[in-house]
Design an enzyme around this catalytic site. Structure first.
Site: not given
Length: 579
Positions: A206, A238-239, A311, A393, A468
């Protein structure tokens, strides 16, 4: 194809012109092969009918299908091609194996237009959303997995097909959702917020970078965000989320500063940056806000500092790469009617999100209770909020997501339901119709997981192998409430495992059973490792965690976290439509 051009070029020209004219009437579009951009799909919805137009860089046959999971087996397929003489052959098919799909006895795909030019084949076809044929697939709201294929040659006869080879694939799309308004005002300006990240060997990183918000010369509205993905790096991101902070953070001190989470030098001030403004996930497109609302910047109470979280997922452990991906901010001085708010619902990222191994469809739920929502509304003299968009998500085990809405003990229509959730396609979606949320309402995010391929318990966490359960809402008017979530209390889990008496142990800094004696003093993690999971145990565990006490997070922009315990709600009746 020379004979085609010599003999029927006028017919082809008419057909292609017709298809080109129809192009302007389509509301959605996407490349099904974004890396190569050879297969372009457009579509539109008309009541209970959906119409597609495929433009493919081939002079051979074209295939398209609706799949249950991105695989060929079980798919509802249409194939077509235009011959050298200008004739078009199009068939409704289905696939029960990875072989030539069978021609359906009921031809429910309707050919509307077709044609070829020197490089592309055009096929336009339609079908009803709901079909009674057992070999067809109903097209529902939420994520739809589509498959595609093409060949560079026409088949030898009208019903034949050759193997397509590598020119095939799958992609997730939101076929039935509201098209985003991408028309920008004349004064629109942009700011690029980009990383400079030297890729680490670790699989999960992250990465955070700080940005000073520029002086806009007054209040402005952010009306869109777009991903800026460095070519070739799409698979490792990823995000990307953009945050502002609960505390006042010195924007000059941290402008351009970058750190990995948990690094020694990670600034303490950044731990307060928990107010999410935008969430972009893998496979998603840009986020374009409805014309009536925008995110406020440049005003007296607006943020002066952004923190961008990226991420990075690097399962091949690549190194020697520098990534400069990020987010593009589009803003305008033409202020819209409302300031947007952004609230996170669901469950906190914590070890109290627990999913047993071997689960086919394990359901967890995080609740936004009226105590939190009502207090926030009263403090700002707001009677209701209007939800205009939703972003779901989860990670790799997520299969379904749902946002439920309960008022006075009665379950209202779901705010959003995605029964075919795809980890690789997570998009902020504008609602077909705004949803009013009043004081006293419950908002519940349900996540359904499949862990049949796992032998160990899956916990909540940051890596993609952990899980998550988030549901973000875009709403107006804006208010200070930013998180309204709940997680099962550990005492509920212990009860599900057979504990009859529970206490808090200072030595373990955790809840532990007192009775029965064989469980005494053991934490939930120790007990979970010794369980022989079967379907009955999984079901008992799920029921207890959904009906027991919960730990609730109610976090506002300018206060610390408020935590308390609250029992599960009772719903008087099921949703007013089939699940």
């Amino acid at each position: 194809m020379a004979s085609f051009w010599a003999r029927v070029w006028i017919v082809a020209a008419v057909t292609v012109t017709l298809a080109t004219c129809l192009e302007g009437k389509f509301t959605h579009s996407a490349y099904l092969d974004p890396a190569r951009e050879k297969y372009f799909l457009q579509w539109r919805l008309d009541a209970d009918t959906i119409t597609f137009r495929a433009s493919v860089a081939t002079l051979g046959y074209v295939g398209f299908g609706i799949s249950p999971n991105g695989d060929m087996i079980g798919s509802d397929i249409v194939t077509g091609f235009v011959t050298d003489h200008g004739d078009t052959f199009c068939y409704d098919r289905y696939a029960s194996a990875r072989t030539t799909p069978t021609i359906d006895a009921s031809q429910d795909w309707r050919l509307e237009a077709s044609g070829e030019n020197g490089t592309h084949t055009f096929l336009q076809f339609s079908r009803n959303l709901v079909l009674c044929d057992s070999t067809d697939r109903t097209i529902k709201a939420g994520t739809t997995r589509v498959i595609w294929a093409y060949h560079n040659q026409d088949p030898q006869h009208d019903t034949a097909l050759m193997y397509h080879g590598e020119t095939r694939g799958a992609r997730s799309l939101m076929l039935l959702d509201v098209p985003q308004n991408r028309e920008m005002p004349d004064d629109v300006q942009t700011i690029d917020l980009l990383n400079t990240y030297s890729v680490m060997k670790k699989q999960t990183v992250y990465w955070y970078r700080g940005f000073k918000v520029p002086d806009f010369g007054g209040k402005r509205h952010i009306i869109a965000f777009e991903p800026v993905l460095q070519p070739g790096h799409e698979g490792m991101i990823h995000h990307m989320d953009l945050y502002t902070c609960l505390k006042d953070v010195d924007p000059d001190m941290y402008d351009g500063v970058q750190h990995a989470r948990h690094s020694r030098d990670f600034p303490e001030d950044w731990h307060s940056c928990k107010i999410r403004l935008v969430a972009w996930e893998v496979g998603g497109e840009g986020i374009y806000y409805p014309e009536k609302a925008g995110l406020s910047v440049g005003g007296p109470d607006d943020p002066t500092f952004f923190l961008m979280e990226t991420h990075y997922n690097n399962p091949q452990h690549k190194t020697g790469i520098v990534d400069r991906s990020g987010l593009r901010v589009l803003y305008t001085s033409e202020l819209r009617q409302h300031d947007l708010g952004y609230m996170q619902l669901g469950m906190e990222v914590a070890r109290t999100l627990i999913i047993p191994p071997g689960s086919q469809a394990f359901v967890t739920a995080g609740t936004c209770y009226p105590d939190c929502l009502e207090k926030a509304m009263e403090e700002e003299s707001i009677e209701k909020i209007h939800v205009i968009g939703v972003h779901f998500h989860t990670h790799l085990a997520g299969r379904k997501m749902k946002m439920r809405h309960v008022r006075n003990g009665v379950e209202l229509p779901w705010i959003r339901n995605d029964g075919n959730f795809d980890f690789n396609f997570q998009q902020t979606v504008s609602l077909q119709k705004e949803v009013e949320v009043l004081k006293g309402d419950y908002l519940i995010v349900e996540c359904t997981y499949n862990t049949t391929d796992r032998r160990k318990v899956t916990y909540g966490g940051l890596s993609t192998e952990e899980e998550m359960c988030f549901g973000h809402i875009l709403h107006y008017p804006n208010m200070k409430l930013r998180r309204c979530k709940s997680n099962p209390h550990k005492a509920s889990y212990l009860t599900a495992l057979g504990a009859t008496e529970v206490t808090f142990s200072a030595a373990e800094n955790d809840y532990v059973p007192i009775q029965p004696r064989h469980m005494a003093g053991k934490t939930i993690q120790k007990l979970l490792h010794s369980i022989d999971w079967d379907e009955n145990t999984r079901q008992t565990f799920q029921t207890q965690q959904r009906t027991g006490n919960t730990s609730v997070t109610c976090m506002k922009k300018d206060t610390s976290v408020e935590a308390y315990h609250q029992g599960d709600i009772e719903v008087c009746r099921k949703p007013p439509f089939a699940t």
